[in-house]
Design a protein around this motif. Sequence first.
Motif, PDB file in Angstrom:
ATOM      1  N   ILE A  99     -10.113   7.729   8.568  1.00 44.76           N
ATOM      2  CA  ILE A  99     -10.593   8.423   7.376  1.00 44.76           C
ATOM      3  C   ILE A  99      -9.580   8.232   6.267  1.00 44.76           C
ATOM      4  O   ILE A  99      -8.368   8.418   6.469  1.00 44.76           O
ATOM      5  CB  ILE A  99     -10.805   9.925   7.652  1.00 44.76           C
ATOM      6  N   LEU A 100     -10.067   7.863   5.085  1.00 48.75           N
ATOM      7  CA  LEU A 100      -9.207   7.615   3.929  1.00 48.75           C
ATOM      8  C   LEU A 100      -9.799   8.285   2.700  1.00 48.75           C
ATOM      9  O   LEU A 100     -11.002   8.546   2.635  1.00 48.75           O
ATOM     10  CB  LEU A 100      -9.070   6.120   3.645  1.00 48.75           C
TER      11      LEU A 100
ATOM     12  N   TYR B 209      -5.399   3.040  -2.684  1.00 47.78           N
ATOM     13  CA  TYR B 209      -4.984   1.796  -3.333  1.00 47.78           C
ATOM     14  C   TYR B 209      -5.971   0.667  -3.021  1.00 47.78           C
ATOM     15  O   TYR B 209      -6.451   0.522  -1.899  1.00 47.78           O
ATOM     16  CB  TYR B 209      -3.574   1.424  -2.877  1.00 47.78           C
ATOM     17  N   GLY B 210      -6.256  -0.155  -4.008  1.00 44.58           N
ATOM     18  CA  GLY B 210      -7.270  -1.190  -3.871  1.00 44.58           C
ATOM     19  C   GLY B 210      -7.007  -2.178  -2.753  1.00 44.58           C
ATOM     20  O   GLY B 210      -7.942  -2.655  -2.098  1.00 44.58           O
TER      21      GLY B 210
ATOM     22  N   ARG C 168     -13.892   5.374   6.951  1.00 44.24           N
ATOM     23  CA  ARG C 168     -14.757   6.348   6.268  1.00 44.24           C
ATOM     24  C   ARG C 168     -14.000   6.891   5.059  1.00 44.24           C
ATOM     25  O   ARG C 168     -12.948   7.521   5.199  1.00 44.24           O
ATOM     26  CB  ARG C 168     -15.140   7.482   7.207  1.00 44.24           C
ATOM     27  N   PHE C 169     -14.533   6.615   3.860  1.00 46.27           N
ATOM     28  CA  PHE C 169     -13.904   7.062   2.624  1.00 46.27           C
ATOM     29  C   PHE C 169     -14.533   8.389   2.187  1.00 46.27           C
ATOM     30  O   PHE C 169     -15.755   8.504   2.116  1.00 46.27           O
ATOM     31  CB  PHE C 169     -14.083   6.011   1.524  1.00 46.27           C
TER      32      PHE C 169
ATOM     33  N   ARG D 184      -9.521   8.360  14.942  1.00 47.25           N
ATOM     34  CA  ARG D 184      -8.202   8.126  15.531  1.00 47.25           C
ATOM     35  C   ARG D 184      -7.071   8.174  14.512  1.00 47.25           C
ATOM     36  O   ARG D 184      -5.900   8.211  14.893  1.00 47.25           O
ATOM     37  CB  ARG D 184      -8.177   6.766  16.237  1.00 47.25           C
ATOM     38  N   ALA D 185      -7.388   8.138  13.223  1.00 48.46           N
ATOM     39  CA  ALA D 185      -6.313   8.127  12.228  1.00 48.46           C
ATOM     40  C   ALA D 185      -6.803   8.676  10.893  1.00 48.46           C
ATOM     41  O   ALA D 185      -7.982   8.557  10.550  1.00 48.46           O
ATOM     42  CB  ALA D 185      -5.760   6.718  12.036  1.00 48.46           C
TER      43      ALA D 185
END
Length: 377
Positions: free
Chosen positions: A90-91, A96-97, A115-116, A133-134
Amino acid sequence: MHIQTAAVQTLRHHEHGAVVPPVHLASTFELDPGSEDGSYAYQRGANPTRAQLETVLATLDGADHGFAFASGMAATAAALSTLEVGDEVILPASVYGGTYRFVDLVLPGRGVTGRFVDDLGALTDADFTPATRAIFMETPANPTLRITDLRRLTELAHRHGAIVIVDNTFMTPVLQRPLELGADVVVQSATKYLAGHSDLLAGAITTNDESLAEAFALAQKAQGGVLSPGDSFRLIQGIKTLPLRLERQQANAVAIVDHLRGHDDIAQVWYPGSHSEDEARIHAGQATGTGAVLSFELVPELDRVAFLRALRYPGYAVSLGGVESLICRPATMTHEAMTPQAREKAGISDELLRLSVGIEDITDLLSDLDQALAEAG
């Protein structure tokens, strides 16, 4: 040690009494024919100069392990390459591009899903699945400067067995130490503030997790994206002035924010903590400064191109963290890999400008901004 002392004094007692570390350029090293043992064998696996840099990186972050890579993206890729088929990361939508590009175009081919989300800080237990997981975060985010509560998100992620990776490029260990707040991995584009002079590419990873450290060491040896001995030496030297440079840069940035916030030609100014009182409180509790990057938009009546062309000092270029001020348009430069829809979701408008503030005299920077705004009218 205080961080300024650590930046200078972590490496001592070099051969022949030299006050700077030697540069070991050898690509290969002799071994004992009987045991085939040796501290070093081949530069890709390990190198004495890179090892010294990695000691400095770990010391500054309060970490047990440090790793130097050939670029910030090489470090980010190595951190995310610990994910396996079926995993999810998940971000934030405003990541950052380059990271967005890697997650969007490379990870799916490895069976990993990215997943944004609009607001990473709003995550709850319900947002986690067995595949998560992260969590990958930037705080402040690039280029919106949004703040995420590191402690809360780390506790949340760990409850679900997920690791937390923090891109700490904007803050550096001088202003923020994510490992001390519970994060599992810190990545940095050492090209930026750590090197500080816009003249080398480098990336860094630090961690206290033994199994992750083994994975990062394997990534260096197996994938080969390591930092050269020459650039390792130059980065060691650059880090020695990091706290001093950042102190001046941050003071300049604070003055510019104050100046632009009261300017009739500026529609909006973003900096860490500017989005809400809650974000300001969170940032103050996990960092010791606001850094030296800000974003802003001109009022619609002004000509953005005329403004940028009129600037004398900030160069119109990507990157940040160098001694010189730089300005860019994220929508077409640092975040061009994102679709227009993704940028809109991330809050990155076509008119947003990101300013990385250097160490120039503040009166020169302020007068330059004012004359460029006048030209744009």
